[in-house]
Enzyme design. Structure first.
Site, PDB file in Angstrom:
ATOM      1  N   LYS A   1      61.495  22.899 -83.839  1.00 44.25           N
ATOM      2  CA  LYS A   1      60.368  23.800 -84.042  1.00 44.25           C
ATOM      3  C   LYS A   1      60.806  24.842 -85.073  1.00 44.25           C
ATOM      4  CE  LYS A   1      58.568  23.315 -79.305  1.00 44.25           C
ATOM      5  NZ  LYS A   1      58.335  24.003 -78.002  1.00 44.25           N
TER       6      LYS A   1
ATOM      7  N   GLY B   1      66.601  31.623 -98.373  1.00 46.93           N
ATOM      8  CA  GLY B   1      67.581  32.332 -97.563  1.00 46.93           C
ATOM      9  C   GLY B   1      67.719  31.705 -96.186  1.00 46.93           C
TER      10      GLY B   1
ATOM     11  N   GLU C   1      60.021  32.758 -88.044  1.00 41.22           N
ATOM     12  CA  GLU C   1      59.102  33.867 -87.811  1.00 41.22           C
ATOM     13  C   GLU C   1      59.103  34.383 -86.378  1.00 41.22           C
ATOM     14  OE1 GLU C   1      55.426  33.256 -90.568  1.00 41.22           O
ATOM     15  OE2 GLU C   1      56.458  31.355 -90.416  1.00 41.22           O
TER      16      GLU C   1
ATOM     17  N   GLY D   1      59.126  24.741 -93.021  1.00 37.57           N
ATOM     18  CA  GLY D   1      59.875  24.117 -94.106  1.00 37.57           C
ATOM     19  C   GLY D   1      60.793  23.010 -93.617  1.00 37.57           C
TER      20      GLY D   1
END
Lengths: 700, 330, 203
Positions: free
Chosen positions: A657, A461, A661, A503
């Site tokens: 970066k 997503g 999160e 990722g």
């Protein structure tokens, strides 16, 4: 990366967007097949003990039921690295909800009815599922999640605290939380002889393939794991979960294609949760606000299956300059489900506690909470002494304060009122570490002028396909529409999972290298390409995982405006604003969605989400989406995400970066601090539901 | 879910006969709760008698000024009826405060009344629950019970009734129409649901095989100021922590008529008769409201972890009463 | 009196009958537990012999291979399974398919009539990046479609101003959109973008 017309940095539309809005995108349980069977697990109904018998007679007599797997007849597995995957291997029941049988049937209805008909008997043992800060079995582990040391100490924090002019000694509590991605954990598995094909909802197909290869002792080249579209994970699908093992077992035993989509109510017990954390913070400061001592101690739980320690005290090692600093994790192994990763493990609960305590300190000092943070900006990373590769927290705070309109704020608690509503605003900082793992990729120039880039990235997503294509386009000097990108299969070049906000850095690094190499080759090539095109490969091992002399973190600032209804104690977030310094933003369109999504989950953490461990039964009472309240549309008002430009040459070739999160980190504290500003009441336990808020307002 | 027989009835009479002929049968309305419970294994019908195509979807103005709403009228349609919005606004507000748009489109008026508690122990067949399995015990009384009853609970059961709609119907003096093989009858909405006592398995006064055919909103509350207010954990799509429905008429400076019911406090919508008795004849002042509401809630016996419901219900009631009488107070 | 009919008012609707006794007993299926059922899905009729336990969501996904409607919770608690039945949005996970005999069902796959041109809501979701993982998206789109027509037909919501005259269309403000779509959870947190996308279409 610098070019006149870079594709990186452009708001490219999601490549799989059309499939998703038309319903054409296929997820793990949506694999048609004429021989498909359906599985339904049977969870243990005792909190601790062992299975003494499984009577499958009634289940097998039902129409459509093909098989009942138990610890007696399930295929034997090699011992897994992750003990939660050793399902149906022995009769032990380490916690309620642990799977003790699996029914395979012709239809989902038959499987569910079969599971209800399986009779399991147990020998039970006394259980303990209750976490307390003074639990006699609490211990300091060797390390916390992600390999952080459990304890760090500099200077003499106790003496510095005792002798300080201004002190805050406070405690916070974050309840267990559940990831609850909208797609439940699901697997479709098929064996063709000794060849295994699996469609799985996980965050990384390479790790799933390697795990299956090890558990079922099949060479990795005979295992294909596809995770083409994944309906969210937020950490709970980071590594394989029991569904993938059970479906693969069931497929082997029955010779059928087997789909296992875990029932929503089973998830809290078997896919991991954010462990509850009990925080004690002691902050000491000079009258001018400079911190002299910071102590952050955390007590949490883990299961008896494996040790997982939510690293909630680690952000204190990064955030503020304090000569005396102690961080400590304690953990108690209880008869509870195994905790695991949930979006920003460590940082999310840790920064809730630390940033709430900072707000308390600002109150004690009579100081603006934005200024308090700016005053404590460190020159180097407090814990390691390493220089920051880049750190723009102060810029985030200032930019956020400007955009939010912080300047006119009356700092007096309970100074804002609109009829029955108390109105307040709050601020909190955010941080998240920069991480990357080695990855491989290949890039092929095709004779028709297209480029094919392949990497086993997983798009959960985040928009991975889109941003990787952008990285490839720039490295190749080609327009975006000439790039084809393949992700989501273990048959593609191996790559790490989508997790740790790493990722794009990991995959993008290898894509960048492969494409750069291909571009060089093409530059030295003349004439038409051969039929199979020209290919270049990359493997970033040794570079992506190299130890850096720099302390590398993203930072951010969150601002919240809340209303508190004095009649009901209901809290609503009117405005939420985040400003981030997260390296180069590669795709502002999808990046904004990730930031806003993280903030929304932080809003849930602050106001609506809470889970209760039932002391008598040993399970989470709020096990479904009616009782575990993830925020709904109506809870989410104006949410804005902005960022400051950051040019950091010490990260990766893209200069990025992670952004997945940090949005949740600090959001709950900003909201909690706004609630304090609105009400004058300091709440120290989440979530801020009316049952907590109204009595406190009335007692005031 | 075990397999079941399925019957679609052409008339109420036929439905009742089909039910009587099939032991273990259940009636199917919108199914939003029944199918949910069947999947959980809480409901295990041998047969379903589908009522959704019965001619029970009419809304009729009755000569005396009351309104008859058929049992198969969907919740969303009930809430949207101009007659209801204009004359019994508390009912429209209550329905719209519950569930979601999708669920309200499927759920029926009759089914809403007959929905079961969302007590987590009731919904989990692996745990004791006297409502689901009489004699098995109650997991909630000493367990996780923040959402449970503070009024009228028993040693056997501390569950609450989850409906918002039923709370408004109770306050508005609505009547529930029933059809059974023995004939038709009416029960006051406020008396339709039971307290658990030693029979927590019985939610309502409905008799085996009876069908809810409709609800009558009476002329006595038509056009009177009424309202519904609910507090919950999230802004939408959540059950009540506490709620209140009220209808109040002030004449010549005193309360001439009052209907007050609380939701989420008890095994049934809690009609606050004591509070009403104290209010009628009194001037609509803050003191009078506080006195009346406190009189009612004095009976509360909170469990270990749900004492917050008492001040929450009190605050909701005072707020609604104050708003409903604002024009008469100024 | 203004009132909508129940489900099954389309011409396909069959007579009322005891489903358990009028179907053939052959084929190895228990005749008491299966029934022949006709559904008009995205304009095409499908006649299936269905297990009475089968809900509409599983008919779509398993029998018709229409996987746009998602199984998020299977209990009416998330909205990912939202489709339109006889034009109204519903949770397909809680509807026994046998009870829908003769109904018209529209799924997200039915919104792109020719398989090419996107519905304006689909286009708006793309333009606004109103999703991430995509799992709730078909349900959000179908729900938005239903919510827009409900508002046009004068259905109020929890946040509708009581002074809006009953029976008249309700303007879809941002608050109205948020409340009306609250039956569709999105764990990726795309809510603000979804509301913007819906606003784009109703404006």
């Amino acid at each position: 990366m610098s070019g006149i017309r870079t594709v990186v940095g452009a708001p490219a539309e999601r490549r799989e967007g059309r499939e998703k809005v038309t319903g054409a995108a296929r997820y793990a349980a949506e694999q048609p097949g004429t021989d498909r069977a359906f599985a339904w697990p049977v969870p243990a109904t005792v909190a601790r003990g062992r299975v003494t018998g499984v009577d499958a007679t009634a289940a097998l007599a039902l129409p459509g039921v093909l098989a009942v797997l138990t610890h007696d007849n399930a295929p034997r597995l090699a011992e897994p690295d992750d003990p939660t995957l050793a399902v149906l291997q022995n009769p032990e029941v380490p916690h309620r909800g642990w799977f003790v049988a699996l029914v395979v049937a012709e239809t989902p209805e038959d499987a569910r009815a079969g599971a209800a008909a399986v009779r399991v008997t147990y020998a039970t043992e006394p259980h303990d599922v209750t976490l307390t800060a003074a639990h006699p079995e609490a211990y300091v582990p060797e390390e916390a999640n992600a390999g952080y040391p459990a304890r760090t100490e500099r200077g003499d924090p106790d003496r510095a605290f005792d002798s300080a002019a201004v002190r805050v000694d406070t405690a916070y509590r974050v309840p267990p939380l559940h990831n609850h991605p909208m797609e439940p954990h699901a697997t479709t598995a098929r064996w063709d002889g000794d060849r295994l094909t699996v469609h799985n909802s996980g965050q990384g197909a390479t790790v799933v393939r390697d795990t299956l290869s090890a558990l079922f002792e099949v060479p990795a080249e005979r295992v294909t794991v596809v995770s083409e579209h994944v309906g969210g994970g937020f950490g709970s699908k980071g590594t394989p979960r029991p569904d993938v093992v059970l479906a693969t077992m069931a497929a082997r035993l029955t010779g059928r294609t087997v789909t296992l989509a875990l029932p929503r109510r089973h998830l809290p017990a078997v896919v991991g949760h954010r462990a509850p954390t009990l925080h004690r913070l002691r902050l000491a400061a000079e009258p001018d606000g400079r911190l002299t001592s910071v102590t952050h101690e955390v007590t949490t739980h883990t299961s008896r299956v494996k040790e997982f320690v939510e690293q909630a005290a680690t952000p204190a090692r990064v955030m503020y300059a304090a000569p005396h600093l102690r961080t400590l994790h304690r953990v108690v192994a209880l008869d509870v489900p195994s905790p695991s990763w949930m979006r920003a493990p460590g940082e999310a609960p840790g920064m809730y506690a630390l940033e709430s305590a900072m707000d308390e300190l600002a109150g004690e000092l009579g100081m603006d909470p934005v200024e308090l943070r700016i005053v404590n900006e460190p020159d180097t990373e407090p814990d390691s002494g390493k220089p920051f590769s880049s750190r723009h927290l102060v810029e985030c705070l200032r930019e956020g304060a400007y955009r939010f309109g912080w300047a006119g704020r009356d700092p007096l608690p309970r100074s804002g009122r609109e009829g029955p509503l108390l109105v307040g605003s709050g601020v909190a900082a955010a941080t998240y570490p920069v991480q990357a793992s080695p990855s491989t990729a290949d890039a092929r120039a095709l004779p028709d002028g297209l480029f094919l880039v392949r990497v086993n990235a997983t798009d959960i997503g985040t928009g991975a396909r889109t941003v990787l294509a952008q990285i490839a386009a720039d490295a190749l000097g080609a327009p975006l529409d000439r790039i084809r990108i393949e992700v989501g299969s273990s048959d593609l070049p191996s790559a790490p999972l989508a997790g740790g906000s790493s990722g794009t850095a990991s995959w993008g690094w290898s894509v960048h290298e492969a494409c750069t190499r291909l571009a060089e080759r093409l530059a030295g090539h003349s004439g038409p390409l051969p039929g199979e095109g020209m290919v270049a490969r990359a493997d970033t091992t040794g570079r992506a995982d190299a130890v850096s002399p720099w302390a590398r973190h993203a930072f951010g600032a969150h601002f919240a405006e809340v209303t508190v209804d004095t009649v009901t104690g209901e809290i609503r977030v009117r405005r939420l604003l985040g400003v981030y310094a997260a390296g180069r933003i590669l795709n502002p369109r999808t990046a904004r969605s990730q930031f806003v999504g993280g903030m929304t989950m932080g809003l849930g953490m602050a106001l609506t989400e809470g889970s209760t461990m039932d002391a008598a039964f040993g399970d989470f009472t709020e096990c479904d989406l009616a009782s575990y309240h993830v925020p709904a549309h109506a809870d989410v008002g104006a949410v804005e995400a902005h960022w400051v430009d950051e040019n950091d040459p010490h990260l990766n070739p893209m200069g990025s970066k992670g952004i997945g999160e940090i949005g949740i980190v600090g959001t709950a504290a900003a909201i909690g601090n706004a609630v304090h500003h609105a009400t004058g009441v300091r709440f120290r336990e989440l979530p801020l539901t009316p049952d907590r808020v109204l009595p406190a307002l009335l007692a005031r | 879910m075990k397999t079941f027989d399925y019957v679609r009835a052409a008339s109420v009479e036929e439905a009742a006969e089909a039910y009587a002929a099939r032991p273990g049968a259940r009636y199917l309305g919108g199914g939003t709760n029944l199918v949910d419970l069947m999947k959980l294994g809480v409901e295990r019908p041998a047969a379903l008698v589908d009522l959704t195509r019965l001619p029970l979807d009419a809304v009729e103005e009755l000569p005396d000024g009351s309104l008859r709403v058929g049992a198969m009228v969907r919740n969303s349609d009930l809430a949207a009826l101009p007659a209801v919005r204009d004359r019994w606004p508390a009912l429209s507000q209550a329905v719209l405060a519950g569930a979601s748009g999708q669920l309200r489109n499927a759920a029926t008026t009759g089914g809403n009344l007959l929905q079961r508690t969302r007590c987590p122990y009731f919904q989990d067949v692996t745990k004791p629950c006297n409502k689901r399995e009489p004699g098995s015990g109650c997991g909630a009384r000493e367990g996780v019970h923040r959402d449970h009853a503070v009024l009228g609970h028993s040693a056997q059961c501390v569950a609450t009734h989850p409906s918002d709609m039923a709370v408004a119907l109770a306050a508005l003096d609505a009547r529930v129409e029933l059809y059974g093989v023995e004939g038709t009858r009416e029960v006051a909405a406020a008396d339709f649901h039971r307290l658990p006592g030693d029979r927590p398995d019985l939610d309502t006064e409905i008799r085996p095989g009876e069908i809810v055919t409709g609800v009558v909103l009476p002329a006595s509350t038509a056009g009177r100021p009424s309202a519904y207010r609910k507090a919950r954990d999230r802004a939408s799509y959540a059950f009540a922590l506490a709620s209140v429905a009220a209808v109040v008429r002030v004449e010549s400076g005193v309360v001439a008529q009052a209907g007050i019911a609380f939701g989420a406090l008890a095994h049934r919508p809690w009609r606050a008769r004591r509070a009403e008795g104290a209010l009628v004849g009194a001037a609509p002042t803050d003191d009078a409201f506080e006195h009346a509401v406190d009189l009612e809630l004095a009976a509360a016996e909170p469990l270990r972890d749900n004492a917050y419901k008492v001040p929450l219900a009190r605050a909701l009631a005072l707020d609604v009463l104050t708003r409903l009488t604002a024009s008469a107070r100024t | 009196m203004w009132i909508r009919g129940p489900y099954g008012t389309s011409p396909l609707r069959k007579g009322i009958h005891d489903m358990g006794t009028d179907i053939h007993a052959d084929g190895g299926l228990s005749r008491r537990h299966h029934s022949e059922t006709t559904l008009q899905v995205n304009g095409k009729p499908h006649t299936l012999t269905l297990d009475h336990r089968r809900v509409l969501l599983d008919v779509l996904r398993e029998d018709l291979d229409l996987c746009g409607a998602k199984k998020g919770c299977d209990h009416g608690q998330c909205g990912a399974c939202t489709v339109l039945v006889d034009g109204r949005r519903v949770n397909s996970c809680l509807l026994l398919a046998v009870s829908l005999d003769g109904c018209e069902v529209t799924t997200v796959e039915g919104l792109t009539a020719d398989g090419e041109e996107l519905h304006p809501l689909q286009r708006a979701f793309l333009d606004r990046d109103a999703f991430q993982c995509g799992y709730c998206t078909p349900g959000q789109i179908c729900s938005a479609l239903g919510a827009i027509s409900e508002a046009a037909e004068g259905h109020p919501s929890h946040v509708t101003d009581p002074s809006v005259p009953s029976g008249r269309p309700v303007p879809l403000s941002r608050d109205e959109i948020r409340e009306r779509l609250s039956g569709n959870l999105c764990r990726c947190g795309a809510y603000p973008r979804i509301a913007e996308a819906v606003e784009d279409v109703v404006r």
